[in-house]
Design a protein around this motif. Sequence first.
Motif, PDB file in Angstrom:
ATOM      1  N   PHE A  39       0.834  -1.199   0.000  1.00  0.00           N
ATOM      2  CA  PHE A  39       0.000   0.000   0.000  1.00  0.00           C
ATOM      3  C   PHE A  39       0.867   1.247   0.000  1.00  0.00           C
ATOM      4  CE2 PHE A  39      -1.587   3.474   2.649  1.00  0.00           C
ATOM      5  CZ  PHE A  39      -2.701   3.854   1.904  1.00  0.00           C
ATOM      6  N   ARG A  40       0.576   2.193  -0.887  1.00  0.00           N
ATOM      7  CA  ARG A  40       1.239   3.502  -0.914  1.00  0.00           C
ATOM      8  C   ARG A  40       0.152   4.556  -1.090  1.00  0.00           C
ATOM      9  NH1 ARG A  40       6.862   3.860  -2.117  1.00  0.00           N
ATOM     10  NH2 ARG A  40       6.429   6.048  -1.787  1.00  0.00           N
ATOM     11  N   PHE A  41       0.347   5.692  -0.505  1.00  0.00           N
ATOM     12  CA  PHE A  41      -0.621   6.786  -0.556  1.00  0.00           C
ATOM     13  C   PHE A  41      -0.147   7.797  -1.593  1.00  0.00           C
ATOM     14  CE2 PHE A  41      -2.332  10.755   1.492  1.00  0.00           C
ATOM     15  CZ  PHE A  41      -3.659  10.491   1.207  1.00  0.00           C
ATOM     16  N   PHE A  42      -0.794   7.834  -2.747  1.00  0.00           N
ATOM     17  CA  PHE A  42      -0.438   8.741  -3.839  1.00  0.00           C
ATOM     18  C   PHE A  42      -1.641   9.576  -4.268  1.00  0.00           C
ATOM     19  CE2 PHE A  42       2.772   5.364  -4.879  1.00  0.00           C
ATOM     20  CZ  PHE A  42       3.870   6.133  -4.552  1.00  0.00           C
ATOM     21  N   PRO A  43      -2.130  10.471  -3.438  1.00  0.00           N
ATOM     22  CA  PRO A  43      -3.304  11.250  -3.830  1.00  0.00           C
ATOM     23  C   PRO A  43      -2.938  12.325  -4.856  1.00  0.00           C
ATOM     24  CG  PRO A  43      -2.470  12.061  -1.761  1.00  0.00           C
ATOM     25  CD  PRO A  43      -1.643  10.844  -2.119  1.00  0.00           C
ATOM     26  N   THR A  44      -3.863  12.612  -5.746  1.00  0.00           N
ATOM     27  CA  THR A  44      -3.692  13.741  -6.657  1.00  0.00           C
ATOM     28  C   THR A  44      -4.039  15.013  -5.891  1.00  0.00           C
ATOM     29  OG1 THR A  44      -5.976  13.621  -7.404  1.00  0.00           O
ATOM     30  CG2 THR A  44      -4.341  12.326  -8.655  1.00  0.00           C
ATOM     31  N   GLU A  45      -3.728  16.161  -6.465  1.00  0.00           N
ATOM     32  CA  GLU A  45      -4.093  17.424  -5.825  1.00  0.00           C
ATOM     33  C   GLU A  45      -5.607  17.523  -5.689  1.00  0.00           C
ATOM     34  OE1 GLU A  45      -2.214  20.382  -8.299  1.00  0.00           O
ATOM     35  OE2 GLU A  45      -0.342  20.203  -7.175  1.00  0.00           O
ATOM     36  N   GLU A  46      -6.322  17.078  -6.720  1.00  0.00           N
ATOM     37  CA  GLU A  46      -7.780  17.104  -6.682  1.00  0.00           C
ATOM     38  C   GLU A  46      -8.303  16.246  -5.528  1.00  0.00           C
ATOM     39  OE1 GLU A  46     -11.619  15.792  -9.427  1.00  0.00           O
ATOM     40  OE2 GLU A  46      -9.577  15.512 -10.187  1.00  0.00           O
ATOM     41  N   GLU A  47      -7.745  15.052  -5.327  1.00  0.00           N
ATOM     42  CA  GLU A  47      -8.174  14.174  -4.236  1.00  0.00           C
ATOM     43  C   GLU A  47      -7.850  14.780  -2.877  1.00  0.00           C
ATOM     44  OE1 GLU A  47      -7.598   9.931  -6.603  1.00  0.00           O
ATOM     45  OE2 GLU A  47      -5.946  10.760  -5.421  1.00  0.00           O
ATOM     46  N   LEU A  48      -6.670  15.409  -2.750  1.00  0.00           N
ATOM     47  CA  LEU A  48      -6.309  16.037  -1.480  1.00  0.00           C
ATOM     48  C   LEU A  48      -7.315  17.100  -1.073  1.00  0.00           C
ATOM     49  CD1 LEU A  48      -2.438  16.480  -1.666  1.00  0.00           C
ATOM     50  CD2 LEU A  48      -3.712  15.142   0.001  1.00  0.00           C
ATOM     51  N   VAL A  49      -7.722  17.931  -2.037  1.00  0.00           N
ATOM     52  CA  VAL A  49      -8.649  19.023  -1.719  1.00  0.00           C
ATOM     53  C   VAL A  49     -10.092  18.537  -1.662  1.00  0.00           C
ATOM     54  CG1 VAL A  49      -9.561  21.257  -2.489  1.00  0.00           C
ATOM     55  CG2 VAL A  49      -7.113  20.795  -2.639  1.00  0.00           C
ATOM     56  N   SER A  50     -10.541  17.828  -2.716  1.00  0.00           N
ATOM     57  CA  SER A  50     -11.964  17.498  -2.806  1.00  0.00           C
ATOM     58  C   SER A  50     -12.394  16.420  -1.817  1.00  0.00           C
ATOM     59  CB  SER A  50     -12.338  17.082  -4.225  1.00  0.00           C
ATOM     60  OG  SER A  50     -11.686  15.881  -4.578  1.00  0.00           O
ATOM     61  N   PHE A  51     -11.525  15.475  -1.505  1.00  0.00           N
ATOM     62  CA  PHE A  51     -11.929  14.420  -0.569  1.00  0.00           C
ATOM     63  C   PHE A  51     -11.369  14.654   0.828  1.00  0.00           C
ATOM     64  CE2 PHE A  51     -11.401  10.375   1.611  1.00  0.00           C
ATOM     65  CZ  PHE A  51     -12.707   9.927   1.604  1.00  0.00           C
TER      66      PHE A  51
END
Length: 177
Positions: free
Chosen positions: A8-20
């Motif tokens: 498991f690795r945590f690779f959020p996009t900028e959109e995921e960081l803000v929107s979720f």
Amino acid sequence: MEGLPPGFRFFPTEEELVSFYLRNKLEATREALLGQIQRVISVLDIYEFDPWDLPQFAADLCHADPEQWFFFIPMQDSEYHGGRPRRLTTTGYWKATGSPGFVYSSNRIIGLKRTMVFYTGRTPNGMKTEWKMNEYKAIEGAASSPQEIPVAPRHEFSVCRVYKKTKTLRSFDRRPM
């Protein structure tokens, strides 16, 4: 780490960081979801620590990541009164570079992004380091152009990605679009 697949690795996009992640933290409506988010992104006033000390405070699921660490930063008292945040640490300061950018979702602006570099010493004689941070703030609703963005973005919390600049591509830089 129970319930997660191996590797498991945590690779959020900028959109995921803000929107979720940031939106759910700001809304604070579902306790079970907030508990899971806290396992990935911890709440910490990062300006109380030097950047090389931050990895030890990363949340459980991202603690072992050697490349990047995520934190929710609570709003400082000076920001409540319209002031600028105090970005000083014991050995240096975070300096904003470039102009703020926007975070988009389906061609709508959902957040603001600011990139900062850590300098040791005090301004104006500080020495630039390899430590960088991307700070993200959510805006109310969504805007289709920069002129529509509300005057005050939501400041209760911001989310940041702290990393050390390297000469090679990091995993989050190599991820396919």
